[in-house]
Design a protein around this motif. Structure first.
Motif, PDB file in Angstrom:
ATOM      1  N   PHE A  96       0.820  -1.204   0.000  1.00 31.48           N
ATOM      2  CA  PHE A  96       0.000   0.000   0.000  1.00 31.48           C
ATOM      3  C   PHE A  96       0.855   1.256   0.000  1.00 31.48           C
ATOM      4  O   PHE A  96       1.937   1.279   0.586  1.00 31.48           O
ATOM      5  CB  PHE A  96      -0.928   0.015   1.214  1.00 31.48           C
ATOM      6  CG  PHE A  96      -2.049  -0.990   1.124  1.00 31.48           C
ATOM      7  CD1 PHE A  96      -2.573  -1.358  -0.105  1.00 31.48           C
ATOM      8  CD2 PHE A  96      -2.577  -1.562   2.264  1.00 31.48           C
ATOM      9  CE1 PHE A  96      -3.610  -2.274  -0.193  1.00 31.48           C
ATOM     10  CE2 PHE A  96      -3.616  -2.478   2.186  1.00 31.48           C
ATOM     11  CZ  PHE A  96      -4.132  -2.838   0.957  1.00 31.48           C
ATOM     12  N   GLN A  97       0.341   2.291  -0.642  1.00 33.70           N
ATOM     13  CA  GLN A  97       1.040   3.574  -0.642  1.00 33.70           C
ATOM     14  C   GLN A  97       1.002   4.171   0.759  1.00 33.70           C
ATOM     15  O   GLN A  97       0.122   3.872   1.564  1.00 33.70           O
ATOM     16  CB  GLN A  97       0.363   4.536  -1.626  1.00 33.70           C
ATOM     17  CG  GLN A  97      -1.116   4.776  -1.349  1.00 33.70           C
ATOM     18  CD  GLN A  97      -1.781   5.639  -2.394  1.00 33.70           C
ATOM     19  OE1 GLN A  97      -1.378   6.767  -2.594  1.00 33.70           O
ATOM     20  NE2 GLN A  97      -2.801   5.104  -3.062  1.00 33.70           N
ATOM     21  N   ALA A  98       1.969   5.017   1.047  1.00 30.82           N
ATOM     22  CA  ALA A  98       2.013   5.680   2.352  1.00 30.82           C
ATOM     23  C   ALA A  98       0.934   6.761   2.399  1.00 30.82           C
ATOM     24  O   ALA A  98       0.826   7.591   1.506  1.00 30.82           O
ATOM     25  CB  ALA A  98       3.386   6.299   2.573  1.00 30.82           C
ATOM     26  N   LEU A  99       0.103   6.708   3.432  1.00 37.77           N
ATOM     27  CA  LEU A  99      -0.914   7.730   3.652  1.00 37.77           C
ATOM     28  C   LEU A  99      -0.777   8.252   5.074  1.00 37.77           C
ATOM     29  O   LEU A  99      -0.338   7.518   5.971  1.00 37.77           O
ATOM     30  CB  LEU A  99      -2.317   7.142   3.468  1.00 37.77           C
ATOM     31  CG  LEU A  99      -2.707   6.655   2.068  1.00 37.77           C
ATOM     32  CD1 LEU A  99      -4.083   6.007   2.099  1.00 37.77           C
ATOM     33  CD2 LEU A  99      -2.688   7.804   1.074  1.00 37.77           C
ATOM     34  N   SER A 100      -1.156   9.486   5.295  1.00 34.82           N
ATOM     35  CA  SER A 100      -1.119  10.045   6.639  1.00 34.82           C
ATOM     36  C   SER A 100      -2.420   9.675   7.355  1.00 34.82           C
ATOM     37  O   SER A 100      -3.490  10.200   7.044  1.00 34.82           O
ATOM     38  CB  SER A 100      -0.968  11.572   6.571  1.00 34.82           C
ATOM     39  OG  SER A 100      -0.968  12.105   7.877  1.00 34.82           O
ATOM     40  N   VAL A 101      -2.330   8.716   8.269  1.00 34.93           N
ATOM     41  CA  VAL A 101      -3.508   8.225   8.995  1.00 34.93           C
ATOM     42  C   VAL A 101      -3.254   8.379  10.492  1.00 34.93           C
ATOM     43  O   VAL A 101      -2.216   7.953  10.999  1.00 34.93           O
ATOM     44  CB  VAL A 101      -3.790   6.740   8.654  1.00 34.93           C
ATOM     45  CG1 VAL A 101      -5.002   6.238   9.420  1.00 34.93           C
ATOM     46  CG2 VAL A 101      -3.990   6.569   7.152  1.00 34.93           C
ATOM     47  N   ASP A 102      -4.202   8.994  11.192  1.00 33.09           N
ATOM     48  CA  ASP A 102      -4.044   9.190  12.634  1.00 33.09           C
ATOM     49  C   ASP A 102      -4.358   7.932  13.423  1.00 33.09           C
ATOM     50  O   ASP A 102      -3.717   7.647  14.428  1.00 33.09           O
ATOM     51  CB  ASP A 102      -4.970  10.328  13.120  1.00 33.09           C
ATOM     52  CG  ASP A 102      -4.588  11.668  12.528  1.00 33.09           C
ATOM     53  OD1 ASP A 102      -3.391  11.996  12.551  1.00 33.09           O
ATOM     54  OD2 ASP A 102      -5.484  12.387  12.028  1.00 33.09           O
ATOM     55  N   LEU A 103      -5.364   7.170  12.961  1.00 26.96           N
ATOM     56  CA  LEU A 103      -5.828   6.039  13.766  1.00 26.96           C
ATOM     57  C   LEU A 103      -6.287   4.891  12.878  1.00 26.96           C
ATOM     58  O   LEU A 103      -7.117   5.069  11.985  1.00 26.96           O
ATOM     59  CB  LEU A 103      -6.989   6.497  14.660  1.00 26.96           C
ATOM     60  CG  LEU A 103      -7.568   5.460  15.637  1.00 26.96           C
ATOM     61  CD1 LEU A 103      -6.512   5.001  16.642  1.00 26.96           C
ATOM     62  CD2 LEU A 103      -8.777   6.047  16.375  1.00 26.96           C
ATOM     63  N   ASP A 104      -5.739   3.697  13.146  1.00 27.48           N
ATOM     64  CA  ASP A 104      -6.174   2.462  12.499  1.00 27.48           C
ATOM     65  C   ASP A 104      -7.152   1.774  13.449  1.00 27.48           C
ATOM     66  O   ASP A 104      -6.808   1.484  14.595  1.00 27.48           O
ATOM     67  CB  ASP A 104      -4.969   1.553  12.233  1.00 27.48           C
ATOM     68  CG  ASP A 104      -5.382   0.209  11.658  1.00 27.48           C
ATOM     69  OD1 ASP A 104      -5.454   0.109  10.429  1.00 27.48           O
ATOM     70  OD2 ASP A 104      -5.626  -0.732  12.447  1.00 27.48           O
ATOM     71  N   TRP A 105      -8.371   1.513  12.971  1.00 26.53           N
ATOM     72  CA  TRP A 105      -9.446   0.989  13.823  1.00 26.53           C
ATOM     73  C   TRP A 105      -9.956  -0.305  13.201  1.00 26.53           C
ATOM     74  O   TRP A 105     -10.572  -0.299  12.149  1.00 26.53           O
ATOM     75  CB  TRP A 105     -10.563   2.026  13.888  1.00 26.53           C
ATOM     76  CG  TRP A 105     -11.569   1.847  14.978  1.00 26.53           C
ATOM     77  CD1 TRP A 105     -12.171   0.688  15.357  1.00 26.53           C
ATOM     78  CD2 TRP A 105     -12.118   2.877  15.814  1.00 26.53           C
ATOM     79  NE1 TRP A 105     -13.053   0.922  16.377  1.00 26.53           N
ATOM     80  CE2 TRP A 105     -13.046   2.264  16.682  1.00 26.53           C
ATOM     81  CE3 TRP A 105     -11.932   4.255  15.895  1.00 26.53           C
ATOM     82  CZ2 TRP A 105     -13.778   2.984  17.630  1.00 26.53           C
ATOM     83  CZ3 TRP A 105     -12.646   4.968  16.843  1.00 26.53           C
ATOM     84  CH2 TRP A 105     -13.558   4.343  17.699  1.00 26.53           C
TER      85      TRP A 105
END
Length: 331
Positions: A84-93
């Motif tokens: 997967f491409q790098a994405l700016s994600v604050d929270l993985d739920w």
């Protein structure tokens, strides 16, 4: 299938060693090392394992209960095969359990956080356990799209700060394995490892477990995977949702340090379960047209855990206060 098995009449299949390690009887069996677990699961993901071996392997693990090293090896093997491409994600739920007795209040916690600018990726699988309402179904009812690729995840994060990705998009093989629930009659380690994948390497992760014994193994595996901020709870129905009717022990990681924190029981009596999960009621609460005492406590308390896990606040009392404010100002 028989033809494939017959190929190994005269020499041993390379995966047989892993079945033997965990299945060699009460005195001879042992857990896999991290390296063995990594190698074994890599073979499974590459479809290099016979069905009969796979069934035996998963059920032996289920009876034994997977060790932290095994779980870590399985998850890392999965992560290394994702691209997967790098994405700016604050929270993985993670959301893999579905709900049966109560509405999925955790979903309103996630959507409220997204409305206030926090970027959340939720992933899950639908339909692997009968008589449950799954996140995918509820999101569709609320009008949220189900992402079918990375590009759609990126678009949803940009426009709504929230994206839901089914497991069969992340890994079709894992999705097939989790659907064996109704074939085997038991959950397998796939239900555990899927929660820990964190496909976009979000800054914080949250997982819920069914059985209290798994709290520590999830926490330790997250730690070994290098996750800096994480929370594991025994969630209502197996989803990451605080149950106000019970104490909630959080096994977490904050800035790379392990911690435990217990939230108190908030109700005097056990709240009544829903006779049926009427999603029009759920939607009405989300839109502010109806109130729900149990549900709104579950929403704000769950959101508070998320805020602390993301490092937005310094302590849990502050987290719960901020969560209440976010809920009240979601429009």
């Amino acid at each position: 299938m028989n033809t494939k098995r017959n190929l190994y009449k005269d020499f041993e299949h390379p995966f047989a060693q892993f079945v033997r390690i965990i299945g060699k009887g009460k005195n001879g069996a042992r857990s896999l090392t991290y390296d063995e677990a990594y190698q074994a699961f890599s073979m499974i993901l590459k479809n290099e394992v016979l069905d009969v071996q796979l069934g035996a392997f998963l059920m032996l693990l289920r009876v034994k209960e997977e060790s932290v090293d095994e779980l870590t090896g399985f998850v890392q093997a999965t992560k290394d095969q994702l691209n997967f491409q790098a994405l700016s994600v604050d929270l993985d739920w993670s959301s893999y359990a579905g709900k049966r007795k109560h509405y999925p209040w955790f979903l309103l916690a996630a959507l409220t956080l997204a409305k206030h600018g926090y970027k959340i990726v939720m992933h899950g699988a639908a339909g692997h356990t009968m008589n449950r309402v799954y996140t995918e179904q509820v999101l569709a009812y609320l009008g949220f799209p189900i992402c079918q690729n990375e590009t759609e995840v990126k678009q949803q994060l940009e426009t709504q700060n929230f994206a839901y990705l089914p497991l069969d998009v992340i890994s079709p093989i894992l999705a097939d394995l989790i659907n064996l629930r109704n074939v085997m009659g038991l959950r397998s380690p796939i239900h555990t490892l899927a929660r820990l994948i964190n496909p976009f390497n979000a800054k914080a992760t949250m997982q819920a477990i069914f059985h209290p014994a798994y709290r520590s193994s999830h926490q330790q595996a997250a730690f070994q995977l290098g996750y800096q901020n994480s929370a594991v709870i025994k969630g209502e129905g197996g989803e990451f949702e605080r149950n106000p009717d019970a104490k909630t022990l959080i096994c977490g990681i904050q800035d790379g340090e392990l911690y435990e924190y217990e939230l108190p029981k908030l109700t005097d009596n056990r709240s009544p379960i829903e006779e049926q999960l009427d999603l029009s009621v759920f939607k009405a609460v989300w839109e502010g047209q109806q109130t729900h005492d149990y549900g709104e406590i579950a929403v704000t308390e769950t959101m508070g855990i998320a805020l602390y896990t993301m490092g937005i606040v310094n302590n849990y009392p502050e987290a719960m206060s901020k969560a209440q404010h976010l809920w009240n100002t979601r429009f």
